[in-house]
Design a protein around this motif. Structure first.
Motif, PDB file in Angstrom:
ATOM      1  N   PRO A 305      11.526   4.810   4.489  1.00 23.14           N
ATOM      2  CA  PRO A 305      11.058   3.424   4.435  1.00 23.14           C
ATOM      3  C   PRO A 305       9.697   3.274   3.772  1.00 23.14           C
ATOM      4  O   PRO A 305       9.407   2.229   3.173  1.00 23.14           O
ATOM      5  CB  PRO A 305      11.009   3.005   5.912  1.00 23.14           C
ATOM      6  N   ILE A 306       8.864   4.302   3.858  1.00 19.96           N
ATOM      7  CA  ILE A 306       7.564   4.244   3.183  1.00 19.96           C
ATOM      8  C   ILE A 306       7.765   4.134   1.676  1.00 19.96           C
ATOM      9  O   ILE A 306       7.153   3.289   1.002  1.00 19.96           O
ATOM     10  CB  ILE A 306       6.721   5.492   3.531  1.00 19.96           C
ATOM     11  N   TYR A 307       8.658   4.971   1.139  1.00 22.86           N
ATOM     12  CA  TYR A 307       8.922   4.932  -0.304  1.00 22.86           C
ATOM     13  C   TYR A 307       9.518   3.585  -0.712  1.00 22.86           C
ATOM     14  O   TYR A 307       9.083   2.964  -1.693  1.00 22.86           O
ATOM     15  CB  TYR A 307       9.877   6.055  -0.704  1.00 22.86           C
ATOM     16  N   ASN A 308      10.516   3.126   0.032  1.00 21.12           N
ATOM     17  CA  ASN A 308      11.188   1.884  -0.339  1.00 21.12           C
ATOM     18  C   ASN A 308      10.266   0.677  -0.238  1.00 21.12           C
ATOM     19  O   ASN A 308      10.341  -0.246  -1.056  1.00 21.12           O
ATOM     20  CB  ASN A 308      12.418   1.679   0.548  1.00 21.12           C
ATOM     21  N   LEU A 309       9.393   0.658   0.767  1.00 21.90           N
ATOM     22  CA  LEU A 309       8.445  -0.448   0.887  1.00 21.90           C
ATOM     23  C   LEU A 309       7.444  -0.406  -0.261  1.00 21.90           C
ATOM     24  O   LEU A 309       7.063  -1.459  -0.801  1.00 21.90           O
ATOM     25  CB  LEU A 309       7.730  -0.392   2.235  1.00 21.90           C
ATOM     26  N   ALA A 310       7.032   0.794  -0.662  1.00 25.97           N
ATOM     27  CA  ALA A 310       6.139   0.928  -1.818  1.00 25.97           C
ATOM     28  C   ALA A 310       6.803   0.365  -3.069  1.00 25.97           C
ATOM     29  O   ALA A 310       6.164  -0.356  -3.855  1.00 25.97           O
ATOM     30  CB  ALA A 310       5.769   2.394  -2.026  1.00 25.97           C
ATOM     31  N   ALA A 311       8.101   0.670  -3.259  1.00 26.17           N
ATOM     32  CA  ALA A 311       8.814   0.157  -4.427  1.00 26.17           C
ATOM     33  C   ALA A 311       8.892  -1.368  -4.398  1.00 26.17           C
ATOM     34  O   ALA A 311       8.746  -2.030  -5.435  1.00 26.17           O
ATOM     35  CB  ALA A 311      10.216   0.768  -4.477  1.00 26.17           C
ATOM     36  N   LEU A 312       9.099  -1.938  -3.214  1.00 24.42           N
ATOM     37  CA  LEU A 312       9.127  -3.398  -3.079  1.00 24.42           C
ATOM     38  C   LEU A 312       7.788  -4.010  -3.460  1.00 24.42           C
ATOM     39  O   LEU A 312       7.718  -5.013  -4.182  1.00 24.42           O
ATOM     40  CB  LEU A 312       9.468  -3.783  -1.637  1.00 24.42           C
ATOM     41  N   GLU A 313       6.722  -3.418  -2.954  1.00 16.30           N
ATOM     42  CA  GLU A 313       5.388  -3.943  -3.256  1.00 16.30           C
ATOM     43  C   GLU A 313       5.073  -3.823  -4.742  1.00 16.30           C
ATOM     44  O   GLU A 313       4.470  -4.721  -5.345  1.00 16.30           O
ATOM     45  CB  GLU A 313       4.333  -3.208  -2.425  1.00 16.30           C
ATOM     46  N   PHE A 314       5.521  -2.719  -5.344  1.00 20.07           N
ATOM     47  CA  PHE A 314       5.299  -2.533  -6.779  1.00 20.07           C
ATOM     48  C   PHE A 314       6.024  -3.612  -7.582  1.00 20.07           C
ATOM     49  O   PHE A 314       5.465  -4.201  -8.513  1.00 20.07           O
ATOM     50  CB  PHE A 314       5.784  -1.147  -7.189  1.00 20.07           C
ATOM     51  N   VAL A 330       3.667  10.754  -0.706  1.00 21.85           N
ATOM     52  CA  VAL A 330       3.394  12.049  -1.336  1.00 21.85           C
ATOM     53  C   VAL A 330       2.783  13.017  -0.333  1.00 21.85           C
ATOM     54  O   VAL A 330       3.069  14.221  -0.351  1.00 21.85           O
ATOM     55  CB  VAL A 330       2.474  11.869  -2.559  1.00 21.85           C
ATOM     56  N   ALA A 331       1.960  12.503   0.588  1.00 23.98           N
ATOM     57  CA  ALA A 331       1.358  13.365   1.608  1.00 23.98           C
ATOM     58  C   ALA A 331       2.419  13.957   2.528  1.00 23.98           C
ATOM     59  O   ALA A 331       2.268  15.073   3.043  1.00 23.98           O
ATOM     60  CB  ALA A 331       0.331  12.574   2.416  1.00 23.98           C
ATOM     61  N   ILE A 332       3.514  13.222   2.728  1.00 25.95           N
ATOM     62  CA  ILE A 332       4.591  13.701   3.603  1.00 25.95           C
ATOM     63  C   ILE A 332       5.579  14.587   2.859  1.00 25.95           C
ATOM     64  O   ILE A 332       6.038  15.611   3.367  1.00 25.95           O
ATOM     65  CB  ILE A 332       5.347  12.496   4.223  1.00 25.95           C
ATOM     66  N   ASP A 333       5.909  14.221   1.611  1.00 27.25           N
ATOM     67  CA  ASP A 333       6.998  14.875   0.878  1.00 27.25           C
ATOM     68  C   ASP A 333       6.589  15.107  -0.576  1.00 27.25           C
ATOM     69  O   ASP A 333       7.109  14.470  -1.491  1.00 27.25           O
ATOM     70  CB  ASP A 333       8.248  13.979   0.958  1.00 27.25           C
ATOM     71  N   PRO A 334       5.639  16.022  -0.806  1.00 31.73           N
ATOM     72  CA  PRO A 334       5.063  16.156  -2.160  1.00 31.73           C
ATOM     73  C   PRO A 334       5.961  16.831  -3.190  1.00 31.73           C
ATOM     74  O   PRO A 334       5.824  16.562  -4.387  1.00 31.73           O
ATOM     75  CB  PRO A 334       3.801  16.989  -1.911  1.00 31.73           C
ATOM     76  N   ASP A 335       6.867  17.694  -2.767  1.00 33.01           N
ATOM     77  CA  ASP A 335       7.550  18.567  -3.718  1.00 33.01           C
ATOM     78  C   ASP A 335       8.957  18.127  -4.101  1.00 33.01           C
ATOM     79  O   ASP A 335       9.559  18.692  -5.006  1.00 33.01           O
ATOM     80  CB  ASP A 335       7.620  19.989  -3.145  1.00 33.01           C
ATOM     81  N   SER A 336       9.497  17.121  -3.432  1.00 35.58           N
ATOM     82  CA  SER A 336      10.850  16.681  -3.747  1.00 35.58           C
ATOM     83  C   SER A 336      10.863  15.820  -4.997  1.00 35.58           C
ATOM     84  O   SER A 336       9.816  15.411  -5.528  1.00 35.58           O
ATOM     85  CB  SER A 336      11.425  15.866  -2.578  1.00 35.58           C
ATOM     86  N   ALA A 337      12.081  15.506  -5.474  1.00 38.74           N
ATOM     87  CA  ALA A 337      12.206  14.607  -6.633  1.00 38.74           C
ATOM     88  C   ALA A 337      11.598  13.240  -6.324  1.00 38.74           C
ATOM     89  O   ALA A 337      10.947  12.618  -7.177  1.00 38.74           O
ATOM     90  CB  ALA A 337      13.677  14.471  -7.009  1.00 38.74           C
ATOM     91  N   TRP A 338      11.808  12.745  -5.079  1.00 37.77           N
ATOM     92  CA  TRP A 338      11.231  11.461  -4.701  1.00 37.77           C
ATOM     93  C   TRP A 338       9.705  11.541  -4.624  1.00 37.77           C
ATOM     94  O   TRP A 338       9.003  10.585  -4.974  1.00 37.77           O
ATOM     95  CB  TRP A 338      11.805  11.010  -3.358  1.00 37.77           C
ATOM     96  N   GLY A 339       9.188  12.680  -4.186  1.00 39.11           N
ATOM     97  CA  GLY A 339       7.742  12.860  -4.169  1.00 39.11           C
ATOM     98  C   GLY A 339       7.148  12.810  -5.566  1.00 39.11           C
ATOM     99  O   GLY A 339       6.082  12.227  -5.789  1.00 39.11           O
ATOM    100  N   LYS A 340       7.872  13.389  -6.515  1.00 38.63           N
ATOM    101  CA  LYS A 340       7.390  13.362  -7.904  1.00 38.63           C
ATOM    102  C   LYS A 340       7.473  11.943  -8.475  1.00 38.63           C
ATOM    103  O   LYS A 340       6.611  11.516  -9.252  1.00 38.63           O
ATOM    104  CB  LYS A 340       8.197  14.343  -8.750  1.00 38.63           C
ATOM    105  N   ARG A 344       4.438   9.686  -9.846  1.00 39.65           N
ATOM    106  CA  ARG A 344       4.522   8.979 -11.129  1.00 39.65           C
ATOM    107  C   ARG A 344       4.176   7.505 -10.954  1.00 39.65           C
ATOM    108  O   ARG A 344       3.481   6.908 -11.783  1.00 39.65           O
ATOM    109  CB  ARG A 344       5.940   9.129 -11.683  1.00 39.65           C
ATOM    110  N   GLY A 345       4.640   6.904  -9.857  1.00 39.38           N
ATOM    111  CA  GLY A 345       4.310   5.519  -9.582  1.00 39.38           C
ATOM    112  C   GLY A 345       2.818   5.308  -9.407  1.00 39.38           C
ATOM    113  O   GLY A 345       2.250   4.325  -9.903  1.00 39.38           O
ATOM    114  N   ILE A 346       2.177   6.234  -8.692  1.00 41.55           N
ATOM    115  CA  ILE A 346       0.719   6.153  -8.510  1.00 41.55           C
ATOM    116  C   ILE A 346       0.008   6.228  -9.858  1.00 41.55           C
ATOM    117  O   ILE A 346      -0.933   5.469 -10.147  1.00 41.55           O
ATOM    118  CB  ILE A 346       0.240   7.290  -7.584  1.00 41.55           C
ATOM    119  N   PHE A 347       0.485   7.131 -10.717  1.00 40.40           N
ATOM    120  CA  PHE A 347      -0.111   7.295 -12.054  1.00 40.40           C
ATOM    121  C   PHE A 347       0.002   6.000 -12.864  1.00 40.40           C
ATOM    122  O   PHE A 347      -0.970   5.552 -13.497  1.00 40.40           O
ATOM    123  CB  PHE A 347       0.593   8.448 -12.769  1.00 40.40           C
TER     124      PHE A 347
END
Length: 360
Positions: A305-314, A330-340, A344-347
């Motif tokens: 839900p953290i990722y999905n809410l971030a996508a909504l806000e974006f 990213v702090a929770i799941d840095p190495d997965s495809a979703w973490g990457k 990328r979204g932060i960048f």
């Protein structure tokens, strides 16, 4: 006591006592009982009817339960926690001592324990447990699988009675007892049978799970409905029905089913997340945001839900909020495809905000 604030997930049908008694006794002590395994599950109860499934299915459930970090209990172990069963006198062996003396594989021992193949399901163990462990080790060394042993043991009545007989296998899935020069199948009084109504409920749930697993989502939803007519307070069944309805394309009914799961269990975090995702798919960003935020509030480390809410806000242009949420992901799941993707979204947000002069 372990019950206050605990959530017990039941895997498989119960044999030694009806499920409704487990629900009653745990609820009376301040706990919750659900079917299956969720993020809130603190204790997993392995019902002996799981032995009706294939070895691979049982072992997959065991692996998931172990990975969850929840405490695993057999039916007898659960009853001892309730105070319904007492430990036998003279039980003093540690788990490691029993394993060392019996030379029994630890994993096989743990699986057999979960299906009450020993007099005790946890430390301290008795001398009779050691005798049984040695017998099971010999059967395993002869090529018999742990599940075949567990299934045969269920026919023995009181398991400690097996300490007085010689057990053998002949290369198949059946354990035999030696009577003089003859071999016969283990055949004793079975454990207390469930009442017909509860057995029907268990069957409906198992058929629904099987239909869902095979991709028959409309049929699964119908079977979950049948089960809920018998067990209307089961939040997991309501949640599973919602998932099946969603996959079958009935999003309107799925929305109601998720809402029912939440009503039955307001802290059912997966239901909050799935309903939030469904509202997002239906174009209701306001409702999606509310449900995703609630999921995060219930379980702050739940990454989805953290990722999905971030996508909504974006998508809504709230870049600062999106950046903070993706950084949290990213702090929770840095190495997965979703973490990457989150990185990328932060960048992209940093580039955009820098171009707009909002950050240095």
């Amino acid at each position: 006591m372990i019950f206050e604030g605990a959530t017990f997930g039941i895997l498989g049908g119960l044999v030694a006592f009806p499920r409704r008694l487990a629900v009653r006794d745990v609820t009376r002590r301040g706990g919750i009982v659900r079917r299956g395994l969720t993020r809130q599950t603190t204790h997993v109860l392995f019902g002996r009817k799981l032995l009706d499934k294939s070895d691979a299915e049982i072992e997959a459930l065991y692996a998931s339960a172990q990975a969850s970090g929840a405490e695993l209990l057999s039916e007898a172990g659960f009853r001892r926690r309730l105070g319904a069963l007492k430990k036998e006198q003279g039980a003093s062996l540690s788990r490691q001592s029993l394993l060392d003396q019996a030379r029994l594989d630890p994993r096989a021992f743990d699986l057999l324990s979960l299906f009450d193949a020993f007099e005790h399901s946890a430390e301290p163990y008795s001398f009779r447990d050691l005798i049984l462990a040695r017998k099971y080790a010999a059967l395993l060394n002869a090529g018999t699988g742990w599940a075949a042993i567990a299934r045969s043991v269920q026919l023995a009545g009181k398991v400690s009675s097996l300490t007085a007989v010689s057990l053998h296998s002949q290369g198949d899935d059946t354990i035999y007892r030696r009577d003089g020069d003859d071999l016969s199948k283990i055949d004793g009084q079975k454990f207390l049978a469930l009442e017909d109504e509860e057995a029907d409920a268990d069957l409906a749930f198992e058929l629904a799970e099987a239909a869902e697993a095979s991709g028959e989502f409309a049929r699964a939803a119908s079977l979950y409905s049948q089960y809920l007519s018998m067990e209307p307070g089961d939040s997991v069944a309501a949640f599973n029905r919602a998932n099946a309805l969603r996959k079958a394309g009935d999003v309107e009914e799925a929305t109601h089913a998720y809402a029912l799961a939440i009503k039955l269990d307001p802290k059912f975090v997966e239901a909050w997340f799935n309903l939030g995702s469904l509202w997002k798919d239906r174009g209701r960003a306001d409702l999606a945001r509310r449900h995703l935020a609630r999921a995060i509030e219930i379980d702050p480390d739940y990454a989805d839900p953290i990722y999905n809410l971030a996508a909504l806000e974006f998508e809504s242009g709230a870049l600062g909020e999106a950046r903070a949420l993706w950084a949290r992901y990213v702090a929770i799941d840095p190495d997965s495809a979703w973490g990457k993707l989150a990185a990328r979204g932060i960048f992209l947000i940093d580039i955009t905000m820098a171009a707009e002069g909002k950050i240095a």
